[in-house]
Motif scaffolding. Structure first.
Motif, PDB file in Angstrom:
ATOM      1  N   VAL A 124      15.300  -1.165   4.483  1.00 51.18           N
ATOM      2  CA  VAL A 124      14.595  -2.322   3.922  1.00 51.18           C
ATOM      3  C   VAL A 124      14.711  -3.518   4.862  1.00 51.18           C
ATOM      4  O   VAL A 124      13.749  -4.268   5.064  1.00 51.18           O
ATOM      5  N   GLN A 125      15.887  -3.696   5.447  1.00 52.15           N
ATOM      6  CA  GLN A 125      16.082  -4.807   6.382  1.00 52.15           C
ATOM      7  C   GLN A 125      15.149  -4.681   7.585  1.00 52.15           C
ATOM      8  O   GLN A 125      14.527  -5.656   8.012  1.00 52.15           O
ATOM      9  N   ARG A 126      15.028  -3.488   8.114  1.00 55.24           N
ATOM     10  CA  ARG A 126      14.122  -3.275   9.243  1.00 55.24           C
ATOM     11  C   ARG A 126      12.664  -3.416   8.806  1.00 55.24           C
ATOM     12  O   ARG A 126      11.831  -3.945   9.549  1.00 55.24           O
ATOM     13  N   PHE A 127      12.370  -2.957   7.611  1.00 51.40           N
ATOM     14  CA  PHE A 127      11.007  -3.032   7.085  1.00 51.40           C
ATOM     15  C   PHE A 127      10.540  -4.477   6.941  1.00 51.40           C
ATOM     16  O   PHE A 127       9.363  -4.788   7.123  1.00 51.40           O
ATOM     17  N   LEU A 128      11.475  -5.370   6.623  1.00 49.05           N
ATOM     18  CA  LEU A 128      11.121  -6.764   6.357  1.00 49.05           C
ATOM     19  C   LEU A 128      11.154  -7.655   7.592  1.00 49.05           C
ATOM     20  O   LEU A 128      10.866  -8.847   7.483  1.00 49.05           O
ATOM     21  N   ASP A 179       0.846  -1.193   0.000  1.00 50.68           N
ATOM     22  CA  ASP A 179       0.000   0.000   0.000  1.00 50.68           C
ATOM     23  C   ASP A 179       0.884   1.246   0.000  1.00 50.68           C
ATOM     24  O   ASP A 179       2.114   1.163   0.109  1.00 50.68           O
ATOM     25  N   VAL A 180       0.239   2.394  -0.130  1.00 44.89           N
ATOM     26  CA  VAL A 180       0.966   3.667  -0.182  1.00 44.89           C
ATOM     27  C   VAL A 180       1.675   3.949   1.135  1.00 44.89           C
ATOM     28  O   VAL A 180       2.776   4.508   1.159  1.00 44.89           O
ATOM     29  N   ARG A 181       1.068   3.555   2.239  1.00 42.87           N
ATOM     30  CA  ARG A 181       1.660   3.821   3.554  1.00 42.87           C
ATOM     31  C   ARG A 181       3.020   3.139   3.688  1.00 42.87           C
ATOM     32  O   ARG A 181       3.957   3.709   4.260  1.00 42.87           O
ATOM     33  N   SER A 182       3.140   1.926   3.173  1.00 43.81           N
ATOM     34  CA  SER A 182       4.416   1.211   3.246  1.00 43.81           C
ATOM     35  C   SER A 182       5.494   1.940   2.452  1.00 43.81           C
ATOM     36  O   SER A 182       6.635   2.088   2.911  1.00 43.81           O
ATOM     37  N   ALA A 183       5.135   2.398   1.257  1.00 42.62           N
ATOM     38  CA  ALA A 183       6.095   3.149   0.443  1.00 42.62           C
ATOM     39  C   ALA A 183       6.466   4.464   1.118  1.00 42.62           C
ATOM     40  O   ALA A 183       7.629   4.885   1.096  1.00 42.62           O
ATOM     41  N   GLN A 184       5.481   5.107   1.733  1.00 48.92           N
ATOM     42  CA  GLN A 184       5.734   6.377   2.419  1.00 48.92           C
ATOM     43  C   GLN A 184       6.712   6.191   3.574  1.00 48.92           C
ATOM     44  O   GLN A 184       7.597   7.032   3.801  1.00 48.92           O
ATOM     45  N   SER A 185       6.577   5.094   4.303  1.00 51.34           N
ATOM     46  CA  SER A 185       7.468   4.854   5.442  1.00 51.34           C
ATOM     47  C   SER A 185       8.904   4.654   4.976  1.00 51.34           C
ATOM     48  O   SER A 185       9.846   5.151   5.607  1.00 51.34           O
ATOM     49  N   ILE A 186       9.090   3.936   3.861  1.00 49.60           N
ATOM     50  CA  ILE A 186      10.433   3.754   3.306  1.00 49.60           C
ATOM     51  C   ILE A 186      10.993   5.096   2.838  1.00 49.60           C
ATOM     52  O   ILE A 186      12.152   5.445   3.105  1.00 49.60           O
ATOM     53  N   HIS A 187      10.185   5.856   2.137  1.00 48.24           N
ATOM     54  CA  HIS A 187      10.583   7.168   1.614  1.00 48.24           C
ATOM     55  C   HIS A 187      11.030   8.101   2.742  1.00 48.24           C
ATOM     56  O   HIS A 187      12.124   8.686   2.700  1.00 48.24           O
ATOM     57  N   ASP A 188      10.210   8.229   3.775  1.00 43.22           N
ATOM     58  CA  ASP A 188      10.509   9.160   4.862  1.00 43.22           C
ATOM     59  C   ASP A 188      11.714   8.707   5.685  1.00 43.22           C
ATOM     60  O   ASP A 188      12.567   9.521   6.061  1.00 43.22           O
ATOM     61  N   ALA A 189      11.774   7.406   5.981  1.00 40.74           N
ATOM     62  CA  ALA A 189      12.890   6.889   6.771  1.00 40.74           C
ATOM     63  C   ALA A 189      14.208   7.036   6.019  1.00 40.74           C
ATOM     64  O   ALA A 189      15.252   7.317   6.623  1.00 40.74           O
TER      65      ALA A 189
END
Length: 237
Positions: free
Chosen positions: A160-164, A105-115
């Motif tokens: 990405v590692q933290r995201f996964l 979803d967009v929220r997941s992409a936003q979190s990667i972008h901002d972080a």
């Protein structure tokens, strides 16, 4: 059987023409409505396919993080130092390095972008505030400060590692180049940042250590046209 009068024929003909006109109008209205609904459905479907892109400046190695393949001028505000910010966005000066897709979803992409932006800024501050860096003359500090590529790629791998962590993933990362940037991201730390933190000798050794990419990611090649325009038909935005 009987003959119709002229008046009856005229009335019948007029009614037939009127019926044809009404039928044509109704068919046109319903066809347009169906087309609009289909277009809306297509928009809703493609809107659920967010992506994150990293671009590098071909002269300075400054980095921009974008949600779209085509950037707009306001994205230059990511470069906080106004003296180092290009006066305008020349698209022939910014080349795509990475495209990340497969977000749910967009929220997941936003979190990667901002972080990614936040971690990149912290690494920049660490590099710029080190005593050794501040001791350099301005003409030597500027290119070091502008070069953000290594810091951005290392930050991307960490995020990405933290995201996964403990999450199933369909992330796909498309890379420009022959594994150059892919391998650069595996460095334990960007060299300039490691030197700022641990000193010259220890920092260079630390930066040469590698960290593997986490499992659950598919890495592939980013298809570019003329080396700068994303042409991969699988990436719609």
């Amino acid at each position: 059987f009987r003959y119709w009068s002229g008046e009856e024929l005229r009335n019948y003909t007029c009614c037939g023409i009127l019926a044809d006109i009404i039928t044509f109008i109704l068919v046109t209205v319903f066809a347009n409505a169906a087309h609009t609904a289909a277009a809306h459905t297509h928009t809703m479907t493609t809107a659920r396919q967010p992506a994150v892109y990293l671009y590098r400046h071909i002269q300075t190695s400054q980095v921009l993080v974008s949600f779209r393949k085509g950037m707009k001028s306001k994205i230059l505000n990511q470069i906080l130092d106004q003296t180092a910010r290009p006066p305008r966005l020349r698209k022939d000066h910014w080349m795509p390095v990475v495209a990340i897709t497969g977000f749910k979803d967009v929220r997941s992409a936003q979190s990667i972008h901002d972080a990614l932006l936040e971690r990149l800024r912290k690494r920049q501050q660490c590099k710029q505030n080190s005593p050794d860096h501040l001791a350099l003359p301005k003409r030597l500090r500027t290119p070091v400060e502008q070069n953000q590529l290594s810091e951005a790629l290392v930050s991307l791998r960490e995020i990405v590692q933290r995201f996964l962590e403990n999450k199933p993933s369909k992330l796909k990362i498309r890379w420009d180049g022959d594994n150059i940037f892919y391998n650069m991201a595996k460095s334990k730390e960007a060299e300039a940042v490691a030197v700022a933190r641990y000193g010259k000798e220890e920092g260079k050794v630390y930066a040469k250590e590698e960290v593997d990419w986490p499992d659950g990611i598919k890495h592939t090649t980013l298809v570019l046209k003329r080396g700068r325009t994303i042409e991969d038909y699988k990436i719609k935005y």
